[in-house]
Scaffold this active site. Structure first.
Site, PDB file in Angstrom:
ATOM      1  N   HIS A 108       0.998   0.403  18.482  1.00 44.29           N
ATOM      2  CA  HIS A 108      -0.266  -0.187  18.045  1.00 44.29           C
ATOM      3  C   HIS A 108      -1.200  -0.564  19.190  1.00 44.29           C
ATOM      4  O   HIS A 108      -2.157  -1.306  19.006  1.00 44.29           O
ATOM      5  CB  HIS A 108      -0.027  -1.380  17.114  1.00 44.29           C
ATOM      6  CG  HIS A 108       0.850  -1.008  15.942  1.00 44.29           C
ATOM      7  ND1 HIS A 108       0.493  -0.003  15.069  1.00 44.29           N
ATOM      8  CD2 HIS A 108       2.051  -1.456  15.531  1.00 44.29           C
ATOM      9  CE1 HIS A 108       1.459   0.136  14.168  1.00 44.29           C
ATOM     10  NE2 HIS A 108       2.413  -0.725  14.427  1.00 44.29           N
ATOM     11  N   ARG A 164     -15.790  -7.865  15.714  1.00 52.59           N
ATOM     12  CA  ARG A 164     -16.042  -8.146  17.138  1.00 52.59           C
ATOM     13  C   ARG A 164     -16.510  -6.882  17.836  1.00 52.59           C
ATOM     14  O   ARG A 164     -16.480  -5.797  17.242  1.00 52.59           O
ATOM     15  CB  ARG A 164     -14.749  -8.617  17.795  1.00 52.59           C
ATOM     16  CG  ARG A 164     -13.655  -7.559  17.683  1.00 52.59           C
ATOM     17  CD  ARG A 164     -12.473  -7.771  18.577  1.00 52.59           C
ATOM     18  NE  ARG A 164     -11.620  -6.588  18.596  1.00 52.59           N
ATOM     19  CZ  ARG A 164     -10.647  -6.329  17.725  1.00 52.59           C
ATOM     20  NH1 ARG A 164     -10.375  -7.178  16.753  1.00 52.59           N
ATOM     21  NH2 ARG A 164      -9.944  -5.217  17.817  1.00 52.59           N
ATOM     22  N   GLU A 220       0.848  -1.195   0.000  1.00 51.97           N
ATOM     23  CA  GLU A 220       0.000   0.000   0.000  1.00 51.97           C
ATOM     24  C   GLU A 220       0.879   1.238   0.000  1.00 51.97           C
ATOM     25  O   GLU A 220       1.960   1.232   0.600  1.00 51.97           O
ATOM     26  CB  GLU A 220      -0.842   0.046   1.291  1.00 51.97           C
ATOM     27  CG  GLU A 220      -2.107  -0.754   1.260  1.00 51.97           C
ATOM     28  CD  GLU A 220      -2.878  -0.614   2.568  1.00 51.97           C
ATOM     29  OE1 GLU A 220      -3.895  -1.298   2.688  1.00 51.97           O
ATOM     30  OE2 GLU A 220      -2.476   0.158   3.471  1.00 51.97           O
TER      31      GLU A 220
HETATM   32  C1  MV4 Z   1      -0.787   2.204   7.427  1.00 55.01           C
HETATM   33  C2  MV4 Z   1      -0.187   3.417   7.781  1.00 55.01           C
HETATM   34  C3  MV4 Z   1       0.136   4.272   6.761  1.00 55.01           C
HETATM   35  N1  MV4 Z   1      -0.110   3.941   5.474  1.00 55.01           N
HETATM   36  N2  MV4 Z   1      -1.014   1.917   6.146  1.00 55.01           N
HETATM   37  C4  MV4 Z   1      -0.906   0.309  11.810  1.00 55.01           C
HETATM   38  C5  MV4 Z   1      -1.864  -0.668  12.361  1.00 55.01           C
HETATM   39  C6  MV4 Z   1      -2.498  -1.321  11.198  1.00 55.01           C
HETATM   40  N3  MV4 Z   1      -3.898  -1.513  11.428  1.00 55.01           N
HETATM   41  C7  MV4 Z   1      -2.242  -0.417  10.049  1.00 55.01           C
HETATM   42  N4  MV4 Z   1      -1.316   0.585  10.494  1.00 55.01           N
HETATM   43  C8  MV4 Z   1      -0.913   1.564   9.654  1.00 55.01           C
HETATM   44  N5  MV4 Z   1      -1.143   1.310   8.343  1.00 55.01           N
HETATM   45  C9  MV4 Z   1      -0.675   2.765   5.208  1.00 55.01           C
HETATM   46  N6  MV4 Z   1      -0.894   2.448   3.929  1.00 55.01           N
HETATM   47  C10 MV4 Z   1       0.042   3.696   9.120  1.00 55.01           C
HETATM   48  C11 MV4 Z   1      -0.297   2.762  10.062  1.00 55.01           C
HETATM   49  C12 MV4 Z   1       0.011   3.106  11.424  1.00 55.01           C
HETATM   50  C13 MV4 Z   1      -0.988   3.357  12.352  1.00 55.01           C
HETATM   51  C14 MV4 Z   1      -2.339   3.203  12.050  1.00 55.01           C
HETATM   52  C15 MV4 Z   1      -3.306   3.438  12.977  1.00 55.01           C
HETATM   53  C16 MV4 Z   1      -2.952   3.837  14.256  1.00 55.01           C
HETATM   54  C17 MV4 Z   1      -1.639   3.964  14.608  1.00 55.01           C
HETATM   55  C18 MV4 Z   1      -0.649   3.729  13.674  1.00 55.01           C
HETATM   56  C19 MV4 Z   1       0.691   3.876  14.032  1.00 55.01           C
HETATM   57  C20 MV4 Z   1       1.656   3.640  13.104  1.00 55.01           C
HETATM   58  C21 MV4 Z   1       1.325   3.245  11.801  1.00 55.01           C
END
Ligand code: MV4
Length: 541
Positions: A272, A329, A237
């Site tokens: 996270h 959930r 992504e």
């Molecule tokens: C991402 C992102 C930036 N760009 N995807 C972290 C948990 C997982 N559910 C997906 N996550 C992320 N995916 C893309 N394409 C940044 C994160 C991310 C993040 C997301 C939600 C809450 C906290 C976070 C901390 C670091 C990175």
């Protein structure tokens, strides 16, 4: 009584669905059969605060509750609070709360007609949901196929694209060869994230900023995914810089109604793990809220979802939003949604599982005021967030207008090392965001726990941080402000508890010295402490 319930149910549907005679007949038929099927006893396949939370709603609905517990949880509050409790095995989760066969065996033995899985453990395990159905037990959750569908992130992405829900630009198929990887990355541009299709919640993710790191990152993500999930499928992504994590609560019943209960802003995270959540999000505009709510409903409908679920979105600085994943959930942070909408989500889950319609319509709910949640964790925030399980020597919980605590700990309870370190959830409500934050700060001040280290002081700092108070934050908040959140402040005494113990000990020693220096001699055969006590008391007269 039964005729009365049936009558009011049918009446409600005539008004609600405003439907044709055929539909009316169908609903009368459903109503009749659900009265026979109505869940009367629920086994809670979980522990701690969420087990207590679920039992509370069962009790209000006149449903009997069955708790299960491991060795470590014999003295846990959920065991005492349930109508019945059964031991299911040793302390490790694998041998107790993850033992699907044992839990189903207890459900059958106890005569439970449904199982509520809570969150974690077996809650998103499609095979467990199938086993429940095969044993004639209602799984209080979505159908197993929807769990599988959303558990596979590549499939979920494809379904969302087909349903017109925006996803982050990236691969639509699993990665087969490195030439394809290079071609796709050339199209979307760096930086990118390599993610495991079987992952989620931050597991098996890699950020790539430089071209030369790409192939090795893909290889590492693949091998990590293989060892963590037994599946090395990964996808790519575009990396969204400094995003907000905003999720929408949805509910869908088996009669075809799907609604959303607005959003939760969950950007205050550390590795996270969510630390603070709030609703409404200070970042959303009313228009964007409306659009994202509709997208969340479309996402749920695309997989014929039933039950309670959460659609996670990433929102970038320009307020573009992208579907991230769906959690099939009830979530830890559900109480803030309950607080601003007034809807009991566990009751709705049980209604839906019984074949009943959701108890309200989309246009009947709104966000009333503002709610904030802090997850109170048994960990030492000021020592690298080290887990701090152990004996709770004292606990006094906050109270008063606009405060809710969902917990299970009590004085003398020992927090086991085997499970997650959450002691409780503290939820505040206010008419405005400012009032909810000030009330949370006051409640954190009132919250006293000794014996274990907790996250309370760290969360108080967050409530006081100017950027948090302005609503000016995203997922980078904790790392960006780490030093400020950690530094000692003059307005608080970090060793208050230790000082109190030292002062009490000093007082004791000095009194003992005074007694020892006096001309009093200890009588043979009598207990020293008693004699000293008498002598001290006499001195005061
Ligand atoms: C991402 C992102 C930036 N760009 N995807 C972290 C948990 C997982 N559910 C997906 N996550 C992320 N995916 C893309 N394409 C940044 C994160 C991310 C993040 C997301 C939600 C809450 C906290 C976070 C901390 C670091 C990175």
């Amino acid at each position: 009584m039964r005729t009365g319930m049936l009558y009011s149910y049918v009446k409600k549907h005539i008004i609600w669905l405003n439907c044709s005679l055929v539909q009316l007949f169908l609903h009368t038929f459903v109503a009749d059969s659900y009265l026979g099927l109505m869940i009367k006893k629920v086994l809670i396949a979980n522990r701690g605060e969420i087990a207590v939370r679920v039992i509370r709603s069962c009790r209000e609905m006149g449903i009997r509750s069955v708790a299960v517990y491991s060795d470590a949880d014999r003295r846990s509050l959920h065991v005492r609070y349930a109508d019945e409790a059964y031991h299911i095995g040793p302390s490790p989760s694998r041998e107790s709360y993850l033992n699907a066969d044992k839990i189903i065996e207890v459900a059958l033995k106890s005569g439970a007609d449904a199982i509520h899985p809570g969150y974690g453990f077996l809650s998103e395990n499609a095979d467990f949901a199938r086993k429940c159905a095969q044993s004639g037990i209602t799984f209080i959750g979505p159908n197993p196929d929807a769990i599988d569908h959303m558990g596979d992130k590549i499939t979920a992405r494809q379904t969302m694209i087909a349903a017109g829900v925006p996803v982050v630009p990236g691969t639509q198929q699993k990665i087969s060869d490195f030439d394809t990887v290079k071609r796709i990355v050339a199209e979307i541009g760096l930086p990118v994230m390599v993610k495991a299709s079987a992952g989620g919640g931050g597991k098996g993710m890699r950020l790539v900023r430089k071209p030369e790191e790409l192939i090795s990152a893909v290889k590492m993500a693949q091998s990590e995914a293989m060892s963590a999930f037994g599946d090395d499928t990964v996808y790519i992504e575009k990396y969204v810089e400094a995003p907000h994590h905003i999720e929408f609560q949805i509910l869908a019943d088996k009669l075809g109604n799907t609604v959303h209960l607005f959003e939760r802003e969950c950007s205050i995270q550390r590795r996270h793990q969510k630390v603070v959540e709030e609703t409404p999000s200070p970042f959303l505009t009313p228009e964007l809220r409306e659009t994202m709510g509709q997208a969340a409903v479309a996402a749920a409908k695309a997989v014929s979802y039933t039950g309670a679920g959460t659609i996670e979105f990433l929102v970038d600085g320009n307020r573009n939003f992208y579907f991230l994943e769906m959690n099939t959930r009830l979530q830890v942070e559900h109480p803030i949604t309950e607080r601003v909408t007034g809807i009991d989500l566990v009751k709705e889950q049980i209604r839906i599982a019984s074949g009943l319609p959701i108890s309200f319509r989309q246009d009947e709910i709104s966000q009333h005021g503002h709610a904030v949640e802090c997850r109170i964790l048994a960990e030492d925030a000021f020592n690298n967030f080290m887990p701090s399980p152990g004996l709770i020597r004292h606990i006094s919980e906050p109270n008063g207008l606009g405060i809710r605590t969902d917990g299970y700990a009590y004085e003398g309870y020992e927090i086991p090392i085997h499970y997650d370190p959450m002691i409780s959830k503290l939820i505040s409500w206010g008419r405005t965001r400012e009032e909810a934050i000030d009330r949370m700060r006051r409640a954190l001040f009132e919250y006293n726990i000794t014996g274990v280290k907790t996250s309370i002081r760290f969360q108080k700092r967050i409530m006081e941080h100017p950027d948090f108070r302005k609503g000016n934050y995203n997922t980078h908040f904790i790392p960006d402000h780490f030093d400020e959140l950690m530094s000692a402040k003059r307005t608080e005494n970090p060793v208050f508890e230790d000082m109190a113990i030292i002062a009490a000990y000093y007082d004791f020693i000095s009194k003992m010295e005074k007694v020892a220096m006096s001309d009093f001699t200890v009588t043979q055969g009598s207990m020293n402490w008693k004699t000293y006590g008498i002598k001290k008391n006499l001195q005061h007269i």
